[in-house]
Design a protein around this motif. Structure first.
Motif, mmCIF file in Angstrom:
data_model
loop_
_atom_site.group_PDB
_atom_site.id
_atom_site.type_symbol
_atom_site.label_atom_id
_atom_site.label_comp_id
_atom_site.label_asym_id
_atom_site.label_seq_id
_atom_site.Cartn_x
_atom_site.Cartn_y
_atom_site.Cartn_z
ATOM 1 N N LEU A 22 -51.416 -50.637 -4.534
ATOM 2 C CA LEU A 22 -51.247 -49.498 -3.621
ATOM 3 C C LEU A 22 -52.594 -48.918 -3.211
ATOM 4 O O LEU A 22 -52.858 -48.685 -2.028
ATOM 5 C CB LEU A 22 -50.382 -48.427 -4.284
ATOM 6 C CG LEU A 22 -50.116 -47.169 -3.482
ATOM 7 C CD1 LEU A 22 -49.357 -47.490 -2.194
ATOM 8 C CD2 LEU A 22 -49.336 -46.167 -4.316
ATOM 9 N N ALA A 23 -53.467 -48.701 -4.181
ATOM 10 C CA ALA A 23 -54.792 -48.134 -3.899
ATOM 11 C C ALA A 23 -55.618 -49.067 -3.018
ATOM 12 O O ALA A 23 -56.310 -48.612 -2.103
ATOM 13 C CB ALA A 23 -55.520 -47.847 -5.207
ATOM 14 N N SER A 24 -55.529 -50.350 -3.275
ATOM 15 C CA SER A 24 -56.290 -51.318 -2.471
ATOM 16 C C SER A 24 -55.788 -51.366 -1.039
ATOM 17 O O SER A 24 -56.577 -51.509 -0.104
ATOM 18 C CB SER A 24 -56.204 -52.706 -3.108
ATOM 19 O OG SER A 24 -56.837 -52.700 -4.361
ATOM 20 N N ALA A 25 -54.481 -51.240 -0.862
ATOM 21 C CA ALA A 25 -53.920 -51.233 0.493
ATOM 22 C C ALA A 25 -54.401 -50.015 1.277
ATOM 23 O O ALA A 25 -54.786 -50.127 2.449
ATOM 24 C CB ALA A 25 -52.395 -51.252 0.427
ATOM 25 N N VAL A 26 -54.411 -48.865 0.639
ATOM 26 C CA VAL A 26 -54.902 -47.648 1.303
ATOM 27 C C VAL A 26 -56.384 -47.799 1.636
ATOM 28 O O VAL A 26 -56.818 -47.510 2.754
ATOM 29 C CB VAL A 26 -54.659 -46.398 0.423
ATOM 30 C CG1 VAL A 26 -55.365 -45.181 0.974
ATOM 31 C CG2 VAL A 26 -53.161 -46.134 0.286
ATOM 32 N N ALA A 27 -57.167 -48.275 0.679
ATOM 33 C CA ALA A 27 -58.609 -48.448 0.902
ATOM 34 C C ALA A 27 -58.883 -49.488 1.981
ATOM 35 O O ALA A 27 -59.813 -49.324 2.779
ATOM 36 C CB ALA A 27 -59.300 -48.836 -0.401
ATOM 37 N N LEU A 28 -58.080 -50.546 2.037
ATOM 38 C CA LEU A 28 -58.251 -51.568 3.072
ATOM 39 C C LEU A 28 -58.130 -50.961 4.464
ATOM 40 O O LEU A 28 -58.977 -51.190 5.329
ATOM 41 C CB LEU A 28 -57.217 -52.681 2.893
ATOM 42 C CG LEU A 28 -57.164 -53.726 4.012
ATOM 43 C CD1 LEU A 28 -58.419 -54.577 4.012
ATOM 44 C CD2 LEU A 28 -55.929 -54.588 3.865
ATOM 45 N N VAL A 29 -57.112 -50.160 4.665
ATOM 46 C CA VAL A 29 -56.904 -49.529 5.975
ATOM 47 C C VAL A 29 -58.051 -48.572 6.292
ATOM 48 O O VAL A 29 -58.596 -48.584 7.404
ATOM 49 C CB VAL A 29 -55.538 -48.812 6.016
ATOM 50 C CG1 VAL A 29 -55.393 -47.977 7.276
ATOM 51 C CG2 VAL A 29 -54.406 -49.821 5.902
ATOM 52 N N LEU A 30 -58.453 -47.760 5.324
ATOM 53 C CA LEU A 30 -59.551 -46.812 5.550
ATOM 54 C C LEU A 30 -60.874 -47.544 5.794
ATOM 55 O O LEU A 30 -61.634 -47.170 6.695
ATOM 56 C CB LEU A 30 -59.687 -45.862 4.366
ATOM 57 C CG LEU A 30 -58.546 -44.876 4.171
ATOM 58 C CD1 LEU A 30 -58.731 -44.100 2.876
ATOM 59 C CD2 LEU A 30 -58.441 -43.925 5.353
ATOM 60 N N ASN A 31 -61.153 -48.567 5.013
ATOM 61 C CA ASN A 31 -62.399 -49.317 5.198
ATOM 62 C C ASN A 31 -62.425 -50.039 6.541
ATOM 63 O O ASN A 31 -63.469 -50.096 7.200
ATOM 64 C CB ASN A 31 -62.599 -50.319 4.056
ATOM 65 C CG ASN A 31 -63.058 -49.655 2.784
ATOM 66 O OD1 ASN A 31 -63.626 -48.575 2.795
ATOM 67 N ND2 ASN A 31 -62.797 -50.298 1.665
#
Length: 151
Positions: free
Chosen positions: A118-127
């Motif tokens: 979940l955290a990686s998915a959020v960070a992927l979109v933000l990055n």
């Protein structure tokens, strides 16, 4: 860096390349960290500092050369500084979502692996958004240049 690589044809292609580059960064990060801890006897903190720094540099160069190759050849140092700022923000968001998921979400979402996904998915979109609109934008200066201009 990769003259044979073609510029992405659309946003979906660009995002796909960004994900591929992110995967390369993850493997680089994990590999160097593992080597430093188990092969060289480093502390996890020291190993992580080196592995993350190398992975960010590699993903910057690959994203600049492939994912955002059609975004112009801005000066490398301001673009790199902007990229580092975006990555730091993405990492902070990743850790916040990860921690909140473990503490607040019910099982199975509170397990470390599910929280990491979940955290990686959020960070992927933000990055991706940060790289696309702040670092490799055609219409504006990289983030670092904008911050320096305010002073």
């Amino acid at each position: 860096m990769f003259p044979e690589a073609q510029a992405p044809r659309g946003e979906a292609d660009r995002f796909a390349w960004f994900c591929i580059v992110g995967g390369i960064g993850f493997v680089t990060d994990a590999g160097i960290m593992t080597l430093c801890i188990h092969g060289l006897g480093w502390s996890p903190t020291g190993a992580r500092a080196l592995s993350f720094a190398v992975a960010v540099l590699i993903t910057f160069l690959l994203n600049r050369s492939i994912s955002f190759s059609d975004r112009g050849g801005r000066q490398i140092l301001p673009a790199l500084i902007s990229y580092l700022l975006v990555q730091a923000f993405g990492f902070a968001c990743n850790m916040m979502v990860f921690s909140l998921a473990i503490v607040r979400l019910p099982a199975p979402f509170s397990t470390p692996l599910a929280a990491l996904v979940l955290a990686s998915a959020v960070a992927l979109v933000l990055n991706y958004a940060g790289a696309r609109f702040l670092v490799f934008s055609r219409t504006s200066l990289p983030l670092a240049s904008r911050l320096a201009a305010r002073r």
